[in-house]
Design a protein around this motif. Structure first.
Motif, mmCIF file in Angstrom:
data_model
loop_
_atom_site.group_PDB
_atom_site.id
_atom_site.type_symbol
_atom_site.label_atom_id
_atom_site.label_comp_id
_atom_site.label_asym_id
_atom_site.label_seq_id
_atom_site.Cartn_x
_atom_site.Cartn_y
_atom_site.Cartn_z
ATOM 1 N N SER A 41 0.801 -1.403 0.042
ATOM 2 C CA SER A 41 -0.125 0.083 0.106
ATOM 3 C C SER A 41 0.840 1.246 0.177
ATOM 4 C CB SER A 41 -0.699 0.017 1.105
ATOM 5 O OG SER A 41 -1.848 1.000 0.546
ATOM 6 N N TYR A 42 0.291 2.064 -0.605
ATOM 7 C CA TYR A 42 0.845 3.132 -1.104
ATOM 8 C C TYR A 42 0.839 4.246 0.376
ATOM 9 C CZ TYR A 42 2.095 8.074 -2.921
ATOM 10 O OH TYR A 42 2.609 9.359 -2.601
ATOM 11 N N LYS A 43 0.386 4.069 1.142
ATOM 12 C CA LYS A 43 0.155 4.681 2.625
ATOM 13 C C LYS A 43 0.998 4.411 3.475
ATOM 14 C CE LYS A 43 -2.963 3.885 6.299
ATOM 15 N NZ LYS A 43 -4.718 2.715 6.450
ATOM 16 N N ASN A 44 1.283 2.928 3.739
ATOM 17 C CA ASN A 44 1.982 1.912 4.520
ATOM 18 C C ASN A 44 3.674 2.851 3.622
ATOM 19 O OD1 ASN A 44 0.622 1.460 5.861
ATOM 20 N ND2 ASN A 44 0.604 -0.780 4.539
ATOM 21 N N GLY A 73 -3.580 -0.757 -1.937
ATOM 22 C CA GLY A 73 -4.253 0.919 -0.644
ATOM 23 C C GLY A 73 -5.738 0.575 -1.398
ATOM 24 N N PHE A 88 -2.949 9.757 -4.426
ATOM 25 C CA PHE A 88 -2.517 8.644 -3.477
ATOM 26 C C PHE A 88 -2.831 7.559 -4.654
ATOM 27 C CE2 PHE A 88 -3.841 4.572 -1.810
ATOM 28 C CZ PHE A 88 -2.990 4.274 -0.812
ATOM 29 N N GLN A 92 0.016 4.721 -5.878
ATOM 30 C CA GLN A 92 -0.489 3.452 -5.180
ATOM 31 C C GLN A 92 -0.239 2.505 -6.928
ATOM 32 O OE1 GLN A 92 -1.345 1.547 -2.925
ATOM 33 N NE2 GLN A 92 -0.122 0.164 -4.275
ATOM 34 N N PRO A 346 -6.708 4.348 2.502
ATOM 35 C CA PRO A 346 -6.390 5.802 2.751
ATOM 36 C C PRO A 346 -7.715 5.899 4.082
ATOM 37 C CG PRO A 346 -6.467 5.741 0.856
ATOM 38 C CD PRO A 346 -6.377 4.434 0.615
ATOM 39 N N GLU A 349 -8.467 9.696 4.994
ATOM 40 C CA GLU A 349 -8.345 10.643 3.821
ATOM 41 C C GLU A 349 -9.567 10.242 3.449
ATOM 42 O OE1 GLU A 349 -6.198 9.050 4.742
ATOM 43 O OE2 GLU A 349 -4.332 9.860 3.569
#
Ligand code: F3S
Length: 387
Positions: A41-44, A73, A88, A92, A346, A349
């Motif tokens: 995930s791009y979040k992490n 994500g 995001f 991703q 996310p 968001e």
């Protein structure tokens, strides 16, 4: 490989594995049959992680054993509909492209074993994703440590892993005997058992007595919770898992603990608070076809009053679509998303504040993200969400 004969990417990957082996006192490297990569995930990952991955891809190394990918994500096709911010999504999509360049299959699921990536009993593998590690080690009897994103990529590229910890017979023996004195019927009960036991045993290997006859869904949710509240990578269940019988003689030496009905009740209460308008999330770990079918049966011909999101893999989705399950859930107003879940998306968001779920892993991570949670069985929660 270390000398760079196979390229800079291979040399870098092997350097990492050799360093890891040195830290843990591994005697040698052994071949792995496959890898499952987490940290997707791009979040992490953020921009630093994305750049690292793109650098790896540019170095030219490619996976030489089968490698699959954990959830991202967002649903790669329906992210707009999920209210995932554009910025995001762009990040991703670049992450997935880098993984694909590295030769890693974008399966994007935490249940690779449900979509054809099934290791053999006794096989050395390099898997990340704590719930999948527990499943492959315990239910299948393959051998992996709790690998990280970078070490699984390195193993995919080199086809190797250092030989230590759960890869060796002596470290697969039980450290605690867990007597279960509770009625276990729904996967939620097994999830609660995993959560309670994980807290008791930490990173020790538990041996369960009194598990009953858990189905696949209960086995995956038990392991997911064990790895969340504790650091469990491997568990045994009497009459349930493949190594349990052979290691029975070692039980004489281990401490016994007990899990009761009351322990499970208290665990459920801990994650159940007053919620006004939660999003019901089913699919942590990703749903099996049976689980999607159960939700569909409840939704068929009805209308949902609250948001219901079901998470699964692309493989299971395709089958669920063929069987008409996806249509039944979505016609009622629910959504079936692939590639992602409520933990790696996310959510902040996306404006989420409350979730209702049937997984202690999902609940613990949701609380960590500042969300309010409500626990229930999948059937109970879906009924609550219907008009
Ligand atoms: Fe899978 Fe997400 Fe749960 S990765 S185990 S559905 S937290």
């Amino acid at each position: 490989m270390l000398a760079g004969e196979y390229g800079a990417g291979v040399a870098k990957s092997l350097e990492l594995l050799v360093a890891l082996g040195d830290v843990f006192g591994a005697e040698k490297l052994v071949p792995v049959e496959g890898a499952h990569v987490s940290g997707v995930s791009y979040k992490n990952l953020g921009d630093a992680g994305l750049e690292w991955l793109e650098d790896q891809a540019k170095m030219g190394a490619r996976a030489k054993v089968r490698a699959t990918l954990n959830p991202t994500g967002m649903d790669m096709a329906r992210w707009r509909e999920m209210d995932v911010p554009e910025k995001f999504a762009v990040g991703q999509l670049r992450v997935i492209r880098a993984f694909e360049t590295l030769g890693i299959e974008p399966t994007c699921t935490c249940t690779p074993y449900l979509v054809g990536h099934v290791p053999r009993f006794g096989a050395q593998i390099a898997w990340a994703e704590s719930s999948a590690i527990c499943y492959s080690n315990s239910v299948i009897g393959a051998r992996t440590n709790r690998e990280s994103g970078p070490t699984t990529i390195a193993s995919a590229i080199t086809g190797l892993t250092p030989l230590y910890e759960y890869r060796l017979d002596e470290n697969r023996l039980p450290g605690k005997l867990v007597e279960v004195e509770a009625k276990l019927s729904d996967p939620l009960d097994y999830s609660a058992l995993g959560y309670v036991t994980g807290k008791m045993v930490g990173t020790t290997v538990p041996y369960f007595r009194g598990l009953g006859k858990p189905g696949l869904e209960s086995l995956k949710t038990l392991g997911a919770a064990l790895a969340t509240s504790g650091g469990v990578a491997l568990w045994h269940g009497e009459g349930v898992t493949p190594e349990a019988e052979k290691i029975k003689p070692h039980l004489k030496e281990v401490e016994k603990v007990m899990v009761t009905e009351n322990d499970l009740k208290q665990a459920r209460e801990k994650f159940t608070c007053e919620v006004a308008d939660p999003v019901t999330c089913i699919g942590c770990p990703h749903c099996s076809i049976h689980e999607v079918g159960e939700v569909a049966k409840l939704c068929k011909g009805k209308e949902l009053a609250k948001k219901l999101w079901v998470f699964t893999s692309r493989g299971v989705y395709a089958e669920a679509e063929r069987k008409g399950y996806v249509g039944q859930i979505e016609e009622a107003g629910g959504r079936v998303y692939v590639d992602t879940c409520m933990v790696v998306a996310p959510l902040k968001e996306m404006g989420w504040k409350e979730v209702a779920l049937n997984s202690f892993k999902g609940a613990q991570y949701s609380v960590n993200m500042g969300l309010k949670t409500r626990m229930g069985t999948a059937a109970g929660l879906v009924k609550e969400a219907l008009k």
